[in-house]
Design a protein around this motif. Structure first.
Motif, PDB file in Angstrom:
ATOM      1  N   GLU A   1      38.857  38.501  39.841  1.00 55.64           N
ATOM      2  CA  GLU A   1      39.228  38.007  41.476  1.00 55.64           C
ATOM      3  C   GLU A   1      38.410  36.895  41.784  1.00 55.64           C
ATOM      4  O   GLU A   1      37.214  36.659  41.638  1.00 55.64           O
ATOM      5  CB  GLU A   1      38.956  39.074  42.331  1.00 55.64           C
TER       6      GLU A   1
ATOM      7  N   ARG B   1      39.426  46.574  49.338  1.00 55.06           N
ATOM      8  CA  ARG B   1      38.445  46.218  47.800  1.00 55.06           C
ATOM      9  C   ARG B   1      37.434  44.984  48.464  1.00 55.06           C
ATOM     10  O   ARG B   1      36.556  45.130  47.877  1.00 55.06           O
ATOM     11  CB  ARG B   1      39.540  45.175  46.896  1.00 55.06           C
TER      12      ARG B   1
ATOM     13  N   ARG C   1      34.528  46.773  49.460  1.00 57.19           N
ATOM     14  CA  ARG C   1      33.995  47.318  48.170  1.00 57.19           C
ATOM     15  C   ARG C   1      32.784  46.179  47.516  1.00 57.19           C
ATOM     16  O   ARG C   1      31.776  46.553  47.182  1.00 57.19           O
ATOM     17  CB  ARG C   1      34.924  48.092  47.226  1.00 57.19           C
TER      18      ARG C   1
ATOM     19  N   VAL D   1      43.172  40.045  46.967  1.00 52.92           N
ATOM     20  CA  VAL D   1      42.019  41.132  47.244  1.00 52.92           C
ATOM     21  C   VAL D   1      42.481  41.732  48.609  1.00 52.92           C
ATOM     22  O   VAL D   1      42.671  41.144  49.655  1.00 52.92           O
ATOM     23  CB  VAL D   1      40.596  40.626  47.204  1.00 52.92           C
TER      24      VAL D   1
END
Length: 392
Positions: free
Chosen positions: A84, A144, A147, A140
């Protein structure tokens, strides 16, 4: 009893949510919000850099306007271990950041304390009181993002003092580092790619080098020597890109092993033959790209140490490339050319670059980038690749 269990579970969930929100809301140095296992990290005037690439027809071409809402001079771009790509900045004015989201992203939603703006192309912008994020590749989701922030609290990129120290050096538009995955045998453990970008009046200079785990310079491909630029005259004058590399004593066996590891199984069998051909190369290799109506063509010229080497390479190249539409021909007494656009025409004027080439050069390239219509010059010494992109 069930009522107490429900209360306890609710309290635990609220505590966890509060912890996660604190990860976002508490102002932390930007590099400390980047996970320690990030593959690539860049820092500097990245919005300005992106604006120049994108143009004003898409949202990223206006990203420089965030200067009224955030610190665009020290933005951080990073790639997570999952691939990402996120751009993050320190927020000065949450309201102005939200206004940018409304103007260029459109659809607004809320997720706890996150203001979420989603563009039709899939890009997502998150805004909090102290920081904003824009996802550039692989959108994203909010959970996420939390996280990622949680991972950065356990192990942040800022803790790597060598790479983060390079990003913190003054000067230029931006600096970037990228970890080298599956490092070649001749590179020290912990080596990484370091790049710096500087801009001037009508040009951008990019310097790329490989550094070891202590920050020292590494010679990425030992064996490059001074290129004979007059050999570029063997290429057609219509080439939009020309390059020359001086090939000396290079261990193609080690390179072949690294290349083979990354090739599909069906392609691995060709590596030993390619190694044999490259071991015979002696002198300046030239490469050109021609413009074509349907597809670009390419031409590769390989000088050989002897006529015997050239004859053998010609036969092997023909066998290797017979079914792929690539032509192979011998030139003079000791050279072979490969091309997907036919044979190289004769009597081509010697190509003479306008720029002054400094001593110690091992690679030179000059041409026009078709996509952005810019003039590009590339030179490589033993440890640094220099790229200049100009408007000329």
């Amino acid at each position: 009893m069930k009522k107490y269990v429900t209360y306890i579970a609710a309290f635990a969930a609220m505590s966890l949510m509060s912890l996660l929100l604190s990860c976002i809301e508490k102002e932390r140095p930007l590099l400390s919000t980047v996970p320690g296992d990030a593959r690539m990290v860049a820092k500097g005037r990245i919005p300005e850099f992106l604006s120049g690439i994108c143009g004003d027809t898409v949202w990223c071409g206006h990203i420089g306007e965030l200067a009224e809402a955030a610190d665009t001079s020290s933005a951080v771009l990073f790639e997570t271990d999952d691939g990402e790509l996120l751009l993050t900045m320190r927020v000065y004015s949450q309201e102005k950041a939200k206004a940018f989201g409304r103007d260029y992203f459109g659809r607004l939603s809320r997720y706890e304390d996150l203001f979420v703006y989603t563009h039709q192309d899939g890009a997502v912008m998150y805004v909090t009181r102290t920081q904003l994020w824009i996802t550039l590749i692989n959108p994203v989701r909010p959970k996420r993002l939390w996280r990622i922030l949680k991972e950065s609290r356990k192990s942040s990129f800022e803790a790597d003092t060598i790479m983060s120290g390079f990003l913190g050096l003054d000067g230029g538009m931006l600096r970037a580092v990228r970890r080298i995955e599956g490092q070649a045998q001749w590179m020290p453990s912990g080596s990484f790619i370091a790049a710096s970008v500087a801009d001037g009046n009508g040009f951008v200079d990019i310097d790329i080098s490989v550094r070891d785990g202590r920050g020292g310079m590494v010679e990425p491909l030992p064996g490059l020597v001074q290129a004979d630029l007059s050999d570029l005259g063997m290429l057609p004058s219509g080439c939009v890109f020309k390059a020359a590399a001086g090939i000396g004593d290079i261990d193609w066996g080690d390179i072949g092993k690294e290349v083979s590891r990354r090739l599909p199984f069906g392609m691995k069998a060709f590596v030993p033959l390619a190694e044999k051909i490259m071991e015979r190369v002696d002198g300046t290799v030239v490469f050109g790209v021609t413009s074509g109506e349907e597809k670009p063509g390419w031409i590769l010229v390989l000088p050989m140490g002897s006529e015997t080497d050239a004859d053998m390479t010609l036969r092997e190249s023909c066998r290797l490339l017979k079914a792929s539409g690539v032509h192979a021909m011998k030139y003079g007494t000791s050279g072979v050319s490969l091309s997907n656009v036919g044979l190289i025409p004769g009597n081509v004027p010697v190509y003479a670059p306008d720029s002054v080439i400094s001593g110690g050069l091992s690679v030179y390239a000059d041409g026009i980038l078709p996509v952005v219509n810019r003039h590009v010059e590339v030179s490589v010494d033993k440890t640094v690749i220099h790229i200049r992109v100009s408007d000329d």
